[in-house]
Design a protein around this motif. Sequence first.
Motif, PDB file in Angstrom:
ATOM      1  N   ALA A 199       0.832  -1.198   0.000  1.00  0.00           N
ATOM      2  CA  ALA A 199       0.000   0.000   0.000  1.00  0.00           C
ATOM      3  C   ALA A 199       0.870   1.252   0.000  1.00  0.00           C
ATOM      4  O   ALA A 199       0.573   2.225  -0.705  1.00  0.00           O
ATOM      5  CB  ALA A 199      -0.926   0.005   1.210  1.00  0.00           C
ATOM      6  N   LEU A 200       1.954   1.227   0.766  1.00  0.00           N
ATOM      7  CA  LEU A 200       2.840   2.386   0.817  1.00  0.00           C
ATOM      8  C   LEU A 200       3.583   2.542  -0.501  1.00  0.00           C
ATOM      9  O   LEU A 200       3.738   3.667  -1.005  1.00  0.00           O
ATOM     10  CB  LEU A 200       3.836   2.222   1.974  1.00  0.00           C
ATOM     11  N   HIS A 254       4.124  10.942  13.713  1.00  0.00           N
ATOM     12  CA  HIS A 254       4.979  10.241  14.669  1.00  0.00           C
ATOM     13  C   HIS A 254       4.288  10.140  16.022  1.00  0.00           C
ATOM     14  O   HIS A 254       4.309   9.092  16.683  1.00  0.00           O
ATOM     15  CB  HIS A 254       6.309  10.985  14.799  1.00  0.00           C
ATOM     16  N   GLY A 255       3.634  11.240  16.437  1.00  0.00           N
ATOM     17  CA  GLY A 255       2.904  11.221  17.696  1.00  0.00           C
ATOM     18  C   GLY A 255       1.747  10.248  17.668  1.00  0.00           C
ATOM     19  O   GLY A 255       1.496   9.528  18.640  1.00  0.00           O
ATOM     20  N   VAL A 299       1.801   7.868   8.793  1.00  0.00           N
ATOM     21  CA  VAL A 299       1.374   6.981   9.876  1.00  0.00           C
ATOM     22  C   VAL A 299       1.712   5.526   9.535  1.00  0.00           C
ATOM     23  O   VAL A 299       2.243   4.782  10.368  1.00  0.00           O
ATOM     24  CB  VAL A 299      -0.137   7.136  10.157  1.00  0.00           C
ATOM     25  N   LEU A 300       1.433   5.118   8.301  1.00  0.00           N
ATOM     26  CA  LEU A 300       1.757   3.753   7.888  1.00  0.00           C
ATOM     27  C   LEU A 300       3.258   3.513   7.920  1.00  0.00           C
ATOM     28  O   LEU A 300       3.727   2.493   8.430  1.00  0.00           O
ATOM     29  CB  LEU A 300       1.207   3.488   6.484  1.00  0.00           C
ATOM     30  N   SER A 301       4.027   4.442   7.385  1.00  0.00           N
ATOM     31  CA  SER A 301       5.477   4.276   7.363  1.00  0.00           C
ATOM     32  C   SER A 301       6.039   4.183   8.778  1.00  0.00           C
ATOM     33  O   SER A 301       6.896   3.336   9.076  1.00  0.00           O
ATOM     34  CB  SER A 301       6.122   5.453   6.622  1.00  0.00           C
ATOM     35  N   ALA A 324      -3.529   0.536   9.035  1.00  0.00           N
ATOM     36  CA  ALA A 324      -3.092   1.803   8.446  1.00  0.00           C
ATOM     37  C   ALA A 324      -3.027   1.709   6.936  1.00  0.00           C
ATOM     38  O   ALA A 324      -3.337   2.666   6.214  1.00  0.00           O
ATOM     39  CB  ALA A 324      -1.725   2.203   9.010  1.00  0.00           C
ATOM     40  N   ALA A 325      -2.638   0.517   6.408  1.00  0.00           N
ATOM     41  CA  ALA A 325      -2.608   0.315   4.957  1.00  0.00           C
ATOM     42  C   ALA A 325      -4.012   0.355   4.368  1.00  0.00           C
ATOM     43  O   ALA A 325      -4.239   0.928   3.299  1.00  0.00           O
ATOM     44  CB  ALA A 325      -1.921  -1.013   4.644  1.00  0.00           C
TER      45      ALA A 325
END
Length: 329
Positions: A199-200, A254-255, A299-301, A324-325
């Motif tokens: 997905a990414l 990241h948060g 977010v996914l990464s 997330a994907a």
Amino acid sequence: MSATKPPELAMLWEASDPHDALRQRFGFTDAEEACQWLGVVLAKHWGLQVNSCERLVISAGNALAWLTTDTHRLVAKWSVVASLFPRLAELARLTDWLARRGLPVSGPVPALDGSHQVKIDGVSLGLQEVVDGAHLDVTDQDQVYAAGGVLADLHLALAHYPDVTPVVAVSARRERQPLRVLMSRTIESCGRAVPATDALRDWLDTAPPDHDLSVHLVHNDIRSANILCAGSTIRAVLDFEEVTLDHPVVDLAHGAVMLGTRFRNWGPVSPETHQAFIAGYQSRRRLSETEEAWLGALVLSGTLGFVRPGMEDPAGWTTSAHLAAEALR
């Protein structure tokens, strides 16, 4: 210092023996000796009489002590890593600047000479007042929403910090990498063994350019361990030692990924918690169209960064990456 029971001594996150760490890293025979030294330093440089020392915690080359005086409950934090001293001084100035603008941070208590960080006996030491509150509860959606709003407030303030150059000059972090480069590395490290990378990879093929994403100082370590709450009120955002130059949307993502982590046994939070955190953020600072486009991929990464192909995953990072994907597709 009045006679009380010996202070509690512990490691913040390491598995090391705290008594050995105190001797080897800081040169004290025991916690009582460390607290007696603190009493002398605070009397000389802050004009304060320490009545008791409740707890002493060690984290790498840093130590924190919870102290009481006649009028204050204080936290003393000192480092023995000399290369960090200039950075600690700049971060104390930054935190003071934020506190004076009404941001919920634990600002430094100035010494008698007005300095926020004192160098003495081969250490750099700062003092803060204790902030009453509990660590952010990621199952409390009101707290999570409020935390997102406070992060937005911090970003709005940090975008106008006047002394960025000295902070960056003493930064210990690597040079910021283009987002595409970072995501490509994440995909490569996970490989085809993690389906969520597809997905990414597909998203990057049509990703918008990131050249117009804003860049300024960001906190870079937003998580439950660094957020103190009382009910739905954020009492303080702590620990600015990871501050760096980056895109605010990277800090937001990241948060969102790290929000549930404290000191050990890190694990992901639910998509609903991500959504509440981001909604709180957008209630105070609206994301640009480009930021919104990149947020889900970031977010996914970030989640994929915790996936270890072929290894057990009791915390559930692989499942979180899958969710997330799905949201990115």
